[in-house]
Scaffold this motif. Structure first.
Motif, PDB file in Angstrom:
ATOM      1  N   ASN A  94     -11.644 -15.046  11.059  1.00  0.00           N
ATOM      2  CA  ASN A  94     -10.785 -16.197  11.325  1.00  0.00           C
ATOM      3  C   ASN A  94     -10.961 -17.186  10.166  1.00  0.00           C
ATOM      4  O   ASN A  94     -11.659 -18.179  10.268  1.00  0.00           O
ATOM      5  CB  ASN A  94     -11.193 -16.807  12.665  1.00  0.00           C
ATOM      6  CG  ASN A  94     -10.286 -17.937  13.094  1.00  0.00           C
ATOM      7  OD1 ASN A  94      -9.150 -18.053  12.633  1.00  0.00           O
ATOM      8  ND2 ASN A  94     -10.782 -18.794  13.944  1.00  0.00           N
ATOM      9  N   TYR A 123      -4.853  -8.442  25.318  1.00  0.00           N
ATOM     10  CA  TYR A 123      -5.850  -8.691  24.266  1.00  0.00           C
ATOM     11  C   TYR A 123      -5.518  -7.847  23.036  1.00  0.00           C
ATOM     12  O   TYR A 123      -5.037  -6.718  23.154  1.00  0.00           O
ATOM     13  CB  TYR A 123      -7.257  -8.339  24.773  1.00  0.00           C
ATOM     14  CG  TYR A 123      -7.853  -9.442  25.615  1.00  0.00           C
ATOM     15  CD1 TYR A 123      -8.393 -10.576  25.007  1.00  0.00           C
ATOM     16  CD2 TYR A 123      -7.866  -9.350  26.998  1.00  0.00           C
ATOM     17  CE1 TYR A 123      -8.944 -11.584  25.775  1.00  0.00           C
ATOM     18  CE2 TYR A 123      -8.413 -10.362  27.772  1.00  0.00           C
ATOM     19  CZ  TYR A 123      -8.947 -11.478  27.152  1.00  0.00           C
ATOM     20  OH  TYR A 123      -9.477 -12.488  27.902  1.00  0.00           O
ATOM     21  N   PRO A 124      -5.773  -8.394  21.852  1.00  0.00           N
ATOM     22  CA  PRO A 124      -5.428  -7.665  20.623  1.00  0.00           C
ATOM     23  C   PRO A 124      -6.502  -6.639  20.250  1.00  0.00           C
ATOM     24  O   PRO A 124      -7.589  -6.628  20.821  1.00  0.00           O
ATOM     25  CB  PRO A 124      -5.399  -8.779  19.569  1.00  0.00           C
ATOM     26  CG  PRO A 124      -6.417  -9.766  20.048  1.00  0.00           C
ATOM     27  CD  PRO A 124      -6.350  -9.726  21.557  1.00  0.00           C
ATOM     28  N   TYR A 154     -12.598 -10.638  19.967  1.00  0.00           N
ATOM     29  CA  TYR A 154     -11.172 -10.693  19.593  1.00  0.00           C
ATOM     30  C   TYR A 154     -10.964 -11.824  18.589  1.00  0.00           C
ATOM     31  O   TYR A 154     -10.244 -12.782  18.843  1.00  0.00           O
ATOM     32  CB  TYR A 154     -10.311 -10.914  20.823  1.00  0.00           C
ATOM     33  CG  TYR A 154     -10.520  -9.864  21.894  1.00  0.00           C
ATOM     34  CD1 TYR A 154     -10.027  -8.562  21.717  1.00  0.00           C
ATOM     35  CD2 TYR A 154     -11.207 -10.157  23.066  1.00  0.00           C
ATOM     36  CE1 TYR A 154     -10.219  -7.600  22.692  1.00  0.00           C
ATOM     37  CE2 TYR A 154     -11.400  -9.200  24.048  1.00  0.00           C
ATOM     38  CZ  TYR A 154     -10.905  -7.913  23.862  1.00  0.00           C
ATOM     39  OH  TYR A 154     -11.079  -6.952  24.826  1.00  0.00           O
ATOM     40  N   ASN A 155     -11.616 -11.723  17.423  1.00  0.00           N
ATOM     41  CA  ASN A 155     -11.640 -12.879  16.512  1.00  0.00           C
ATOM     42  C   ASN A 155     -10.329 -13.108  15.769  1.00  0.00           C
ATOM     43  O   ASN A 155     -10.111 -14.210  15.270  1.00  0.00           O
ATOM     44  CB  ASN A 155     -12.814 -12.769  15.526  1.00  0.00           C
ATOM     45  CG  ASN A 155     -12.740 -11.527  14.643  1.00  0.00           C
ATOM     46  OD1 ASN A 155     -12.265 -10.486  15.071  1.00  0.00           O
ATOM     47  ND2 ASN A 155     -13.210 -11.636  13.429  1.00  0.00           N
ATOM     48  N   HIS A 201       2.348 -12.458  24.916  1.00  0.00           N
ATOM     49  CA  HIS A 201       1.028 -12.433  24.266  1.00  0.00           C
ATOM     50  C   HIS A 201      -0.049 -12.154  25.311  1.00  0.00           C
ATOM     51  O   HIS A 201      -1.181 -12.599  25.156  1.00  0.00           O
ATOM     52  CB  HIS A 201       0.739 -13.782  23.592  1.00  0.00           C
ATOM     53  CG  HIS A 201       1.761 -14.193  22.595  1.00  0.00           C
ATOM     54  ND1 HIS A 201       1.910 -13.554  21.375  1.00  0.00           N
ATOM     55  CD2 HIS A 201       2.699 -15.170  22.611  1.00  0.00           C
ATOM     56  CE1 HIS A 201       2.895 -14.127  20.698  1.00  0.00           C
ATOM     57  NE2 HIS A 201       3.393 -15.102  21.429  1.00  0.00           N
ATOM     58  N   GLN A 250      -8.650  -4.631  14.450  1.00  0.00           N
ATOM     59  CA  GLN A 250      -7.461  -4.838  13.609  1.00  0.00           C
ATOM     60  C   GLN A 250      -7.148  -3.608  12.746  1.00  0.00           C
ATOM     61  O   GLN A 250      -6.943  -3.717  11.531  1.00  0.00           O
ATOM     62  CB  GLN A 250      -7.655  -6.066  12.704  1.00  0.00           C
ATOM     63  CG  GLN A 250      -8.143  -7.317  13.387  1.00  0.00           C
ATOM     64  CD  GLN A 250      -9.667  -7.500  13.291  1.00  0.00           C
ATOM     65  OE1 GLN A 250     -10.309  -7.018  12.377  1.00  0.00           O
ATOM     66  NE2 GLN A 250     -10.231  -8.223  14.244  1.00  0.00           N
ATOM     67  N   SER A 293      -6.292 -13.184  16.237  1.00  0.00           N
ATOM     68  CA  SER A 293      -5.279 -13.163  17.289  1.00  0.00           C
ATOM     69  C   SER A 293      -4.246 -12.070  17.038  1.00  0.00           C
ATOM     70  O   SER A 293      -4.002 -11.656  15.901  1.00  0.00           O
ATOM     71  CB  SER A 293      -4.573 -14.525  17.384  1.00  0.00           C
ATOM     72  OG  SER A 293      -3.557 -14.620  16.404  1.00  0.00           O
ATOM     73  N   GLY A 294      -3.651 -11.603  18.120  1.00  0.00           N
ATOM     74  CA  GLY A 294      -2.615 -10.579  18.008  1.00  0.00           C
ATOM     75  C   GLY A 294      -1.432 -11.061  17.183  1.00  0.00           C
ATOM     76  O   GLY A 294      -0.850 -10.314  16.393  1.00  0.00           O
ATOM     77  N   THR A 341      -1.473 -13.198  14.734  1.00  0.00           N
ATOM     78  CA  THR A 341      -1.848 -13.134  13.316  1.00  0.00           C
ATOM     79  C   THR A 341      -1.796 -11.696  12.815  1.00  0.00           C
ATOM     80  O   THR A 341      -1.207 -11.410  11.763  1.00  0.00           O
ATOM     81  CB  THR A 341      -3.263 -13.723  13.110  1.00  0.00           C
ATOM     82  OG1 THR A 341      -3.248 -15.095  13.468  1.00  0.00           O
ATOM     83  CG2 THR A 341      -3.708 -13.582  11.670  1.00  0.00           C
ATOM     84  N   GLN A 342      -2.355 -10.767  13.593  1.00  0.00           N
ATOM     85  CA  GLN A 342      -2.357  -9.367  13.148  1.00  0.00           C
ATOM     86  C   GLN A 342      -0.944  -8.854  12.931  1.00  0.00           C
ATOM     87  O   GLN A 342      -0.632  -8.247  11.910  1.00  0.00           O
ATOM     88  CB  GLN A 342      -3.068  -8.480  14.177  1.00  0.00           C
ATOM     89  CG  GLN A 342      -4.554  -8.776  14.305  1.00  0.00           C
ATOM     90  CD  GLN A 342      -5.266  -7.788  15.228  1.00  0.00           C
ATOM     91  OE1 GLN A 342      -5.044  -6.580  15.166  1.00  0.00           O
ATOM     92  NE2 GLN A 342      -6.141  -8.297  16.077  1.00  0.00           N
TER      93      GLN A 342
END
Ligand SMILES: *Cc1c(COP(=O)(O)O)cnc(C)c1O
Length: 355
Positions: free
Chosen positions: A79, A52-53, A239-240, A49, A57, A242-243, A245-246
């Protein structure tokens, strides 16, 4: 009514120069990335992880765009819905000056978020059957009213709000109307996203927390005009989402059949609970619902709530809420959970059946 986004916005938001992240300044995928102070070796977790994502998105939004029939540039992801609510307050409402209108009984976060931002909240109660009073709402608007929050299906009452009444409020107000559709998947009502092309002052909120069963991941959606979505993107933390979650949501939502199956099951269990409640003397009223919960009236809500707690069944005591006297809000559970609730209510002490 004339909706002028630039006039509605707080002036400094128009001027604001947003944070420019490493991923804003270079969005290519290939290369040696030495621009974001990330850890080049990986992560302490099993999966990596360390990067940064995507701040916007894009892959996830394009999938959501297909499912919802709304173009990607009209989608904001937050979020949880809470983030969108807060960002709207900060974009449109001047602390100590502006106000929002809420329609009690309704979801508590609109007012809390307004309080946090020092924004006044005006109230126009729903009718006794939890419908809008469009004229009374529009009468309450003053020159500092920026947002009206409408929740449909409404929490905590569960009913859907008459479409024509919502349209009347949208057409009569030149500020922003938020239609919160957190429970739309449990309803036969079409989403207000189909009205976005007709009304530039409309924002529709939905969430992955309920029907999709992803409350823990925190992912809320807002649908609105490209201009409004641009404003939210401008002021959000870079980066609201998270990777994790995406990626998790993107991989799961291609197959909507599991979601549909769970929703069908919840709706069947809702009927099961309704039919059981109808046979109980304890339950004085079952309010009509288009959500995954039921608002019921009992003779003594607090005592019934305490009795259920003793039996390790936790419902929501809403009896202190406007127009919800002696009401409990009960989420639809699995068959086993619902049976435990039903058994407890059937065998409740006699004093609970007396006010
Ligand atoms: C549950 C709920 C939400 C969802 O909030 P999240 O922050 O997305 O989990 C939004 N609005 C209402 C009315 C709700 O009841």
């Amino acid at each position: 009514m004339a909706f002028d986004l630039n006039k509605l916005l707080r002036p400094h938001i128009l001027q604001l120069k947003p944070y420019s992240s490493a991923r804003d300044e270079y969005s290519g995928k290939e290369g040696v990335f030495l621009d974001a102070n990330e850890n080049p070796f990986g992560s302490i977790t099993k999966d990596d992880h360390n990067r940064y994502p995507d701040p916007y998105q894009q892959a996830l939004k394009s999938k959501i765009s297909e499912i919802k029939g709304v173009s990607s540039d009209q989608i904001f992801l937050g979020n949880g819905s809470d983030e969108a609510i807060d960002l709207l307050m900060r974009a449109f409402c001047r602390p100590g000056k502006d106000n929002i209108i809420i329609l009690p009984p309704t979801y508590g976060m609109y007012e809390v978020s307004a309080d946090v931002n020092d924004i006044a909240t005006k109230r126009v109660n729903l009718t006794s059957d939890f419908q809008l009073k469009p004229d009374a709402i529009l009468d309450e608007v003053d020159e500092n009213t920026k947002i009206i929050f409408i929740c449909s299906p409404n929490n905590p009452s569960g009913n859907k709000v008459n479409r024509q009444d919502i349209i009347k409020v949208i057409e009569g107000f030149d500020g922003l109307i938020v239609v919160d559709e957190a429970y739309i998947d449990f309803s036969d009502e079409p989403s207000f996203t189909t009205e976005l092309s007709n009304y530039s002052n409309l924002l529709v909120m939905q969430t992955f927390s309920k029907a999709w069963g992803l409350a823990s991941l925190r992912l809320g959606m807002a649908f609105a005009s490209i201009e409004i979505i641009k404003i939210l993107n401008k002021i959000k933390p870079p980066y609201n989402i998270s990777g994790l979650t995406q990626e998790t949501v993107l991989a799961a939502i291609s197959d909507t059949s599991r979601m549909t199956k769970m929703v069908d099951e919840i709706m069947a269990e809702r009927v099961y609970l309704q039919e059981a409640f109808e046979k109980m003397d304890l339950i004085k009223k079952i309010h009509p619902t288009h959500a995954n919960f039921l608002l019921v009236e009992v003779p003594a809500a607090k005592r019934t709530y305490d009795y259920l707690i003793e039996n390790q069944i936790i419902v929501r005591d809403r009896s202190k809420v406007t127009l919800c006297e002696e009401c409990l809000r009960i989420s639809v559970g699995t068959r086993e959970e619902n049976d435990r609730l039903i058994q407890a209510l059937v065998h409740c002490p006699v004093d609970l059946t007396i006010a």
